[in-house]
Write a protein that holds these residues in place. Structure first.
Motif, mmCIF file in Angstrom:
data_model
loop_
_atom_site.group_PDB
_atom_site.id
_atom_site.type_symbol
_atom_site.label_atom_id
_atom_site.label_comp_id
_atom_site.label_asym_id
_atom_site.label_seq_id
_atom_site.Cartn_x
_atom_site.Cartn_y
_atom_site.Cartn_z
ATOM 1 N N LEU A 31 0.823 -1.218 0.000
ATOM 2 C CA LEU A 31 0.000 0.000 0.000
ATOM 3 C C LEU A 31 0.851 1.259 0.000
ATOM 4 C CD1 LEU A 31 -3.012 -0.691 2.408
ATOM 5 C CD2 LEU A 31 -3.132 0.031 0.018
ATOM 6 N N THR A 32 1.856 1.311 0.881
ATOM 7 C CA THR A 32 2.685 2.517 0.945
ATOM 8 C C THR A 32 3.529 2.685 -0.315
ATOM 9 O OG1 THR A 32 4.366 1.267 2.185
ATOM 10 C CG2 THR A 32 2.806 2.584 3.456
ATOM 11 N N TYR A 33 3.994 1.566 -0.858
ATOM 12 C CA TYR A 33 4.813 1.678 -2.066
ATOM 13 C C TYR A 33 3.973 2.134 -3.258
ATOM 14 C CZ TYR A 33 8.037 0.621 -5.829
ATOM 15 O OH TYR A 33 8.848 0.731 -6.931
ATOM 16 N N LYS A 34 2.782 1.584 -3.397
ATOM 17 C CA LYS A 34 1.956 1.910 -4.557
ATOM 18 C C LYS A 34 1.432 3.337 -4.517
ATOM 19 C CE LYS A 34 0.597 -0.554 -7.402
ATOM 20 N NZ LYS A 34 1.111 -0.749 -8.780
ATOM 21 N N ARG A 174 -5.954 3.991 -6.303
ATOM 22 C CA ARG A 174 -5.498 3.476 -7.596
ATOM 23 C C ARG A 174 -5.075 4.600 -8.525
ATOM 24 N NH1 ARG A 174 -9.741 1.135 -10.044
ATOM 25 N NH2 ARG A 174 -11.263 1.389 -8.363
ATOM 26 N N GLY A 175 -5.814 5.724 -8.460
ATOM 27 C CA GLY A 175 -5.424 6.883 -9.265
ATOM 28 C C GLY A 175 -4.108 7.470 -8.794
ATOM 29 N N THR A 176 -3.944 7.561 -7.485
ATOM 30 C CA THR A 176 -2.707 8.089 -6.918
ATOM 31 C C THR A 176 -1.528 7.181 -7.223
ATOM 32 O OG1 THR A 176 -3.957 9.121 -5.104
ATOM 33 C CG2 THR A 176 -1.592 8.870 -4.783
ATOM 34 N N SER A 177 -1.754 5.874 -7.169
ATOM 35 C CA SER A 177 -0.660 4.935 -7.450
ATOM 36 C C SER A 177 -0.257 4.978 -8.914
ATOM 37 C CB SER A 177 -1.074 3.519 -7.067
ATOM 38 O OG SER A 177 -2.078 3.033 -7.930
ATOM 39 N N SER A 178 -1.217 5.301 -9.798
ATOM 40 C CA SER A 178 -0.908 5.397 -11.220
ATOM 41 C C SER A 178 -0.083 6.639 -11.520
ATOM 42 C CB SER A 178 -2.199 5.404 -12.035
ATOM 43 O OG SER A 178 -1.930 5.546 -13.408
ATOM 44 N N ASN A 179 -0.532 7.782 -11.016
ATOM 45 C CA ASN A 179 0.213 9.038 -11.208
ATOM 46 C C ASN A 179 -0.302 10.056 -10.198
ATOM 47 O OD1 ASN A 179 1.150 11.659 -12.196
ATOM 48 N ND2 ASN A 179 1.740 10.567 -14.054
ATOM 49 N N LEU A 180 0.501 10.331 -9.186
ATOM 50 C CA LEU A 180 0.077 11.201 -8.086
ATOM 51 C C LEU A 180 -0.285 12.598 -8.577
ATOM 52 C CD1 LEU A 180 1.505 11.305 -4.536
ATOM 53 C CD2 LEU A 180 1.283 13.461 -5.771
ATOM 54 N N TYR A 181 0.504 13.144 -9.484
ATOM 55 C CA TYR A 181 0.296 14.519 -9.924
ATOM 56 C C TYR A 181 -0.937 14.644 -10.812
ATOM 57 C CZ TYR A 181 5.003 14.897 -8.117
ATOM 58 O OH TYR A 181 6.105 14.857 -7.293
ATOM 59 N N VAL A 182 -1.147 13.681 -11.693
ATOM 60 C CA VAL A 182 -2.346 13.699 -12.535
ATOM 61 C C VAL A 182 -3.593 13.511 -11.673
ATOM 62 C CG1 VAL A 182 -3.586 12.488 -14.364
ATOM 63 C CG2 VAL A 182 -1.126 12.897 -14.595
ATOM 64 N N ALA A 183 -3.507 12.610 -10.670
ATOM 65 C CA ALA A 183 -4.640 12.396 -9.772
ATOM 66 C C ALA A 183 -5.000 13.687 -9.039
ATOM 67 C CB ALA A 183 -4.314 11.294 -8.769
ATOM 68 N N GLY A 239 5.938 -9.450 -7.622
ATOM 69 C CA GLY A 239 5.908 -8.377 -8.607
ATOM 70 C C GLY A 239 5.143 -7.188 -8.081
ATOM 71 N N PHE A 240 5.816 -6.022 -8.059
ATOM 72 C CA PHE A 240 5.201 -4.862 -7.420
ATOM 73 C C PHE A 240 4.431 -3.959 -8.383
ATOM 74 C CE2 PHE A 240 9.818 -4.431 -7.899
ATOM 75 C CZ PHE A 240 9.892 -3.451 -8.886
ATOM 76 N N SER A 241 4.081 -4.477 -9.568
ATOM 77 C CA SER A 241 3.273 -3.672 -10.485
ATOM 78 C C SER A 241 1.783 -3.792 -10.186
ATOM 79 C CB SER A 241 3.549 -4.080 -11.945
ATOM 80 O OG SER A 241 3.210 -5.440 -12.152
ATOM 81 N N SER A 242 1.414 -4.684 -9.259
ATOM 82 C CA SER A 242 0.012 -4.839 -8.877
ATOM 83 C C SER A 242 -0.097 -4.900 -7.356
ATOM 84 C CB SER A 242 -0.563 -6.128 -9.484
ATOM 85 O OG SER A 242 0.035 -7.263 -8.895
ATOM 86 N N PHE A 243 -1.326 -4.763 -6.871
ATOM 87 C CA PHE A 243 -1.557 -4.868 -5.435
ATOM 88 C C PHE A 243 -1.558 -6.319 -4.973
ATOM 89 C CE2 PHE A 243 -3.284 -0.581 -6.051
ATOM 90 C CZ PHE A 243 -2.799 0.074 -4.934
ATOM 91 N N TYR A 244 -2.064 -7.217 -5.830
ATOM 92 C CA TYR A 244 -2.244 -8.596 -5.378
ATOM 93 C C TYR A 244 -0.989 -9.450 -5.513
ATOM 94 C CZ TYR A 244 -2.583 -10.096 -10.277
ATOM 95 O OH TYR A 244 -2.309 -10.354 -11.592
#
Length: 296
Positions: A31-34, A174-183, A239-244
């Motif tokens: 969670l913190t990494y994403k 999920r939006g923040t994890s994708s791109n914090l600034y765009v979110a 793999g850290f590209s997903s939450f699961y």
């Protein structure tokens, strides 16, 4: 062959609680990494604070372990929110934030004995009975507490995944994890998203620590050392590209470690790391990760 199956499966049952503990800890780190792109190396020591609080309430105030568990989890939730709001978000990006989590290890490690003393605490098991059953004509046993640890961990992680997919908080994360600034430009309160993620992450870690203490019945400064190391290992393996992905990796590691322990008890950890290294060499992004292609 039957004896081999019996010994291996019984060893997995003996380590059943580790699957739940490791999955919860890994969920917190993910969670913190994403959300903030920070590998939280202080997860273990922060979680230990929650375990000590639970142990203190049982020992000094006579609270039942259920209430003590809730108190420890809530304390770590608050600590997680404060760490993000006061420290992490005020540090520049990159490695600076990761270095802050390393500094927190030193600070909390020095502070815990000042607050809770240097003598390890005891913590009771939530359930004290043992379950015995027959499978393929062979006798097996598992403690009720270990089964409870696993089931509660699955329930909490399932609740978090449901929230990630079905709630406004999950959409924001999920939006923040994708791109914090765009979110942020799209109207997402990214400060609230990161604070809640750090709070939930620390709460997951505290729950993992307390559940581990309920099985081992001991709380001390180093109780989560191997859990932290294996959580980071699961993070890479899944793999850290997903939450699961990391959570599935966390479920795999105790099983593989049990198999390695059957081969060689002394070299079990070394063999585990060798197996994971081989997997990463074959699949660098992890078992469930996706390679990111960058356009130049």
């Amino acid at each position: 062959m039957a004896n081999v199956f019996h010994d291996v499966f019984q060893l997995i049952l003996n380590n059943l609680y580790l699957i739940g503990v490791l999955a919860l800890s890994t969920m917190g780190i993910t969670l913190t990494y994403k959300t903030t792109n920070v590998a939280n190396f202080s997860q273990a020591i922060t979680s230990t604070i929650g375990a000590y609080m639970a142990g203190l309430m049982v020992r000094d105030f006579g609270c039942n372990p259920w209430l003590a568990m809730v108190a420890g989890v809530l304390l770590c939730f608050v600590i997680g929110v404060l760490v993000d709001a006061v420290v992490v978000r005020n540090i520049g990006g990159g490695s600076g934030r990761t270095m802050v989590t390393i500094a927190l290890i030193v600070i909390f490690t020095a502070g815990i004995p000042l607050v809770y003393g240097t003598i390890p605490y005891n913590f009771p098991r939530f359930f004290k009975e043992q379950i015995e059953f027959t499978l393929f004509g062979m006798q097996f046993n598992v403690t009720q507490n270990a089964l409870f640890v696993l089931l509660l961990s699955i329930a909490v992680i399932g609740l978090i995944f449901a929230a990630l997919n079905l709630t406004k908080w999950g959409l924001g994360v999920r939006g923040t994890s994708s791109n914090l600034y765009v979110a942020a430009m799209m109207g997402v309160n990214t400060n609230m998203m990161t604070a809640l993620s750090w709070g939930i992450s620390s709460a997951c870690g505290a729950l993992a620590a307390i559940l581990l203490a309920s099985q081992t019945q001991v709380i001390n400064l180093t109780m989560l050392g191997s859990v932290q190391a294996n959580s980071l290992l699961a993070f890479v393996l899944g793999g850290f590209s997903s939450f699961y992905g990391p959570v599935v990796g966390a479920a795999i590691i105790p099983v593989v470690q049990s198999l390695m322990a059957f081969i060689s008890g002394i070299w079990a950890s070394a063999l585990l790391y060798i197996v994971v290294m081989l997997v990463i060499l074959i699949k660098p992004a992890g078992l469930f990760g996706k390679s990111v292609q960058k356009k130049v």
